[in-house]
Write an enzyme that holds these catalytic residues in place. Structure first.
Site, PDB file in Angstrom:
ATOM      1  N   ARG A   7      -5.741   0.550  -6.385  1.00  0.00           N
ATOM      2  CA  ARG A   7      -4.509   1.290  -5.742  1.00  0.00           C
ATOM      3  C   ARG A   7      -4.060   2.408  -6.791  1.00  0.00           C
ATOM      4  O   ARG A   7      -3.288   3.393  -6.267  1.00  0.00           O
ATOM      5  CB  ARG A   7      -3.320   0.055  -5.648  1.00  0.00           C
ATOM      6  CG  ARG A   7      -3.803  -0.654  -4.620  1.00  0.00           C
ATOM      7  CD  ARG A   7      -2.342  -1.654  -4.864  1.00  0.00           C
ATOM      8  NE  ARG A   7      -2.656  -2.834  -3.828  1.00  0.00           N
ATOM      9  CZ  ARG A   7      -2.480  -3.142  -2.690  1.00  0.00           C
ATOM     10  NH1 ARG A   7      -2.509  -2.021  -1.796  1.00  0.00           N
ATOM     11  NH2 ARG A   7      -2.733  -4.352  -2.072  1.00  0.00           N
ATOM     12  N   ASP A  34      -6.294  -0.463  -1.230  1.00  0.00           N
ATOM     13  CA  ASP A  34      -7.012  -1.498  -2.335  1.00  0.00           C
ATOM     14  C   ASP A  34      -8.202  -1.782  -1.701  1.00  0.00           C
ATOM     15  O   ASP A  34      -8.324  -1.720  -0.427  1.00  0.00           O
ATOM     16  CB  ASP A  34      -6.150  -2.467  -2.647  1.00  0.00           C
ATOM     17  CG  ASP A  34      -5.926  -3.490  -1.451  1.00  0.00           C
ATOM     18  OD1 ASP A  34      -5.415  -3.040  -0.509  1.00  0.00           O
ATOM     19  OD2 ASP A  34      -6.493  -4.878  -1.549  1.00  0.00           O
ATOM     20  N   ASP A  46      -4.529   1.185  11.054  1.00  0.00           N
ATOM     21  CA  ASP A  46      -5.917   1.052  11.714  1.00  0.00           C
ATOM     22  C   ASP A  46      -5.735   0.544  13.027  1.00  0.00           C
ATOM     23  O   ASP A  46      -5.487   1.455  14.043  1.00  0.00           O
ATOM     24  CB  ASP A  46      -6.207  -0.016  11.060  1.00  0.00           C
ATOM     25  CG  ASP A  46      -7.075   0.490   9.782  1.00  0.00           C
ATOM     26  OD1 ASP A  46      -7.419   1.539   9.742  1.00  0.00           O
ATOM     27  OD2 ASP A  46      -7.251  -0.485   8.902  1.00  0.00           O
ATOM     28  N   GLY A  56       0.806  -1.132   0.114  1.00  0.00           N
ATOM     29  CA  GLY A  56      -0.014  -0.130   0.013  1.00  0.00           C
ATOM     30  C   GLY A  56       0.669   1.284   0.067  1.00  0.00           C
ATOM     31  O   GLY A  56       0.500   2.384  -0.555  1.00  0.00           O
ATOM     32  N   PHE A  99     -14.125   2.830   4.665  1.00  0.00           N
ATOM     33  CA  PHE A  99     -13.383   2.047   3.793  1.00  0.00           C
ATOM     34  C   PHE A  99     -12.937   2.773   2.665  1.00  0.00           C
ATOM     35  O   PHE A  99     -13.684   3.030   1.936  1.00  0.00           O
ATOM     36  CB  PHE A  99     -13.997   0.753   3.577  1.00  0.00           C
ATOM     37  CG  PHE A  99     -13.018  -0.398   2.883  1.00  0.00           C
ATOM     38  CD1 PHE A  99     -12.700  -1.213   3.871  1.00  0.00           C
ATOM     39  CD2 PHE A  99     -12.326  -0.113   1.705  1.00  0.00           C
ATOM     40  CE1 PHE A  99     -11.684  -2.505   3.341  1.00  0.00           C
ATOM     41  CE2 PHE A  99     -11.486  -1.081   1.326  1.00  0.00           C
ATOM     42  CZ  PHE A  99     -11.109  -2.131   2.021  1.00  0.00           C
ATOM     43  N   VAL A 100     -11.580   3.051   2.514  1.00  0.00           N
ATOM     44  CA  VAL A 100     -11.043   3.951   1.531  1.00  0.00           C
ATOM     45  C   VAL A 100      -9.893   3.373   0.951  1.00  0.00           C
ATOM     46  O   VAL A 100      -9.478   2.422   1.172  1.00  0.00           O
ATOM     47  CB  VAL A 100     -10.452   5.219   2.198  1.00  0.00           C
ATOM     48  CG1 VAL A 100     -11.301   6.230   2.828  1.00  0.00           C
ATOM     49  CG2 VAL A 100      -9.300   4.835   3.197  1.00  0.00           C
ATOM     50  N   GLU A 115       3.894   4.183   6.170  1.00  0.00           N
ATOM     51  CA  GLU A 115       2.645   3.409   5.757  1.00  0.00           C
ATOM     52  C   GLU A 115       1.694   4.126   5.210  1.00  0.00           C
ATOM     53  O   GLU A 115       1.686   5.386   5.187  1.00  0.00           O
ATOM     54  CB  GLU A 115       2.122   3.086   7.311  1.00  0.00           C
ATOM     55  CG  GLU A 115       2.550   1.795   7.669  1.00  0.00           C
ATOM     56  CD  GLU A 115       1.948   0.396   7.326  1.00  0.00           C
ATOM     57  OE1 GLU A 115       1.606   0.537   6.009  1.00  0.00           O
ATOM     58  OE2 GLU A 115       2.046  -0.439   7.827  1.00  0.00           O
TER      59      GLU A 115
HETATM   60  C1  PRP Z   1      -2.754  -2.178   5.644  1.00  0.00           C
HETATM   61  C2  PRP Z   1      -1.986  -1.010   5.926  1.00  0.00           C
HETATM   62  C3  PRP Z   1      -1.054  -1.457   7.078  1.00  0.00           C
HETATM   63  C4  PRP Z   1      -2.036  -2.193   7.837  1.00  0.00           C
HETATM   64  C5  PRP Z   1      -2.395  -1.595   8.790  1.00  0.00           C
HETATM   65  O1  PRP Z   1      -1.921  -3.088   4.904  1.00  0.00           O
HETATM   66  O2  PRP Z   1      -1.032  -0.827   4.983  1.00  0.00           O
HETATM   67  O3  PRP Z   1       0.433  -2.040   6.830  1.00  0.00           O
HETATM   68  O4  PRP Z   1      -3.062  -2.677   7.117  1.00  0.00           O
HETATM   69  O5  PRP Z   1      -3.525  -2.193   9.670  1.00  0.00           O
HETATM   70  P1  PRP Z   1      -3.187  -2.208  11.407  1.00  0.00           P
HETATM   71  O6  PRP Z   1      -3.064  -0.960  11.831  1.00  0.00           O
HETATM   72  O7  PRP Z   1      -4.755  -2.624  11.720  1.00  0.00           O
HETATM   73  O8  PRP Z   1      -2.313  -3.650  11.570  1.00  0.00           O
HETATM   74  P2  PRP Z   1      -2.836  -4.265   4.165  1.00  0.00           P
HETATM   75  O9  PRP Z   1      -2.885  -5.484   4.999  1.00  0.00           O
HETATM   76  O10 PRP Z   1      -4.105  -3.718   3.694  1.00  0.00           O
HETATM   77  O11 PRP Z   1      -1.877  -4.668   2.979  1.00  0.00           O
HETATM   78  P3  PRP Z   1      -1.540  -3.702   1.692  1.00  0.00           P
HETATM   79  O12 PRP Z   1      -0.458  -2.562   2.030  1.00  0.00           O
HETATM   80  O13 PRP Z   1      -0.913  -4.953   0.728  1.00  0.00           O
HETATM   81  O14 PRP Z   1      -2.899  -3.252   0.838  1.00  0.00           O
END
Ligand code: PRP
Length: 172
Positions: free
Chosen positions: A162, A156, A100, A43, A149-150, A96
């Site tokens: 993306r 994505d 979340d 991401g 949800f963004v 990042e």
């Molecule tokens: C998203 C984001 C962080 C994580 C945050 O990644 O990039 O790494 O979730 O969530 P948290 O604070 O609840 O741990 P994702 O798993 O969607 O993977 P991506 O970056 O490949 O889309």
């Protein structure tokens, strides 16, 4: 605009301006230091490459890929692609796209912290604080967002969207 996108939250221009601000701030804060940007795949790649272009300092970039064990994994994360660079003694800034619960960063900061960087901080484009479970110190935040949800600008929905240049709410 794709049908599934219900509203735009941040336009391309707003994102560009904010990323530029962050770049300026980081350029001031990390002057004369050995900055390593660590982009968390997948991401944060869009954010990372744009931000790097607004940081007026010598720096290196590295990438880390992780996988979590599903929605309720509560921080059970593993590294699927590790850094190439040795970060010992360097000033590491983890990038990042969104924070979340904080579980991912808790794991990452513990793991990277064990490699003895000189400093270890976080820069996230989006902070969805309403979902936070673990308190994490975020040095730089692009925008705080509500609990929606963004997608777009790296984020994505089932691996799609993306590449949208803006950030919008998806309603499948
Ligand atoms: C998203 C984001 C962080 C994580 C945050 O990644 O990039 O790494 O979730 O969530 P948290 O604070 O609840 O741990 P994702 O798993 O969607 O993977 P991506 O970056 O490949 O889309």
């Amino acid at each position: 605009m794709p049908d599934e996108i219900a509203e735009i939250v941040f336009t391309e221009e707003q994102i560009r301006a904010r990323v530029q601000d962050l770049g300026r701030q980081i350029s001031d804060d990390y002057k004369d230091r050995r900055l390593v940007l660590v982009s968390i795949l997948r991401g944060s790649v869009f954010f990372a490459t744009d931000l790097a272009r607004h940081i007026d300092l010598p720096l290196s970039m590295d990438f880390l890929s992780i996988s979590s064990y599903g929605e309720d994994s509560e921080g059970v994360v593993r590294i699927t692609k590790d850094l190439e660079e040795n970060i010992a003694g360097k000033d590491v800034l983890v990038l990042e796209d969104i924070v979340d619960t904080g579980f991912t960063l808790k794991y990452l900061l513990r793991t990277l912290g064990g490699r003895n960087p000189k400093s270890l901080e976080v820069c996230t484009l989006l902070d969805r604080r309403a979902r936070r479970i673990i308190d994490i110190d975020l040095k730089y935040v692009g925008f705080e967002i509500p609990d929606k949800f963004v997608v777009g600008y790296g984020l994505d929905y089932r691996q799609r969207y993306r590449n949208l240049p803006f950030i919008g709410v998806v309603q499948p």
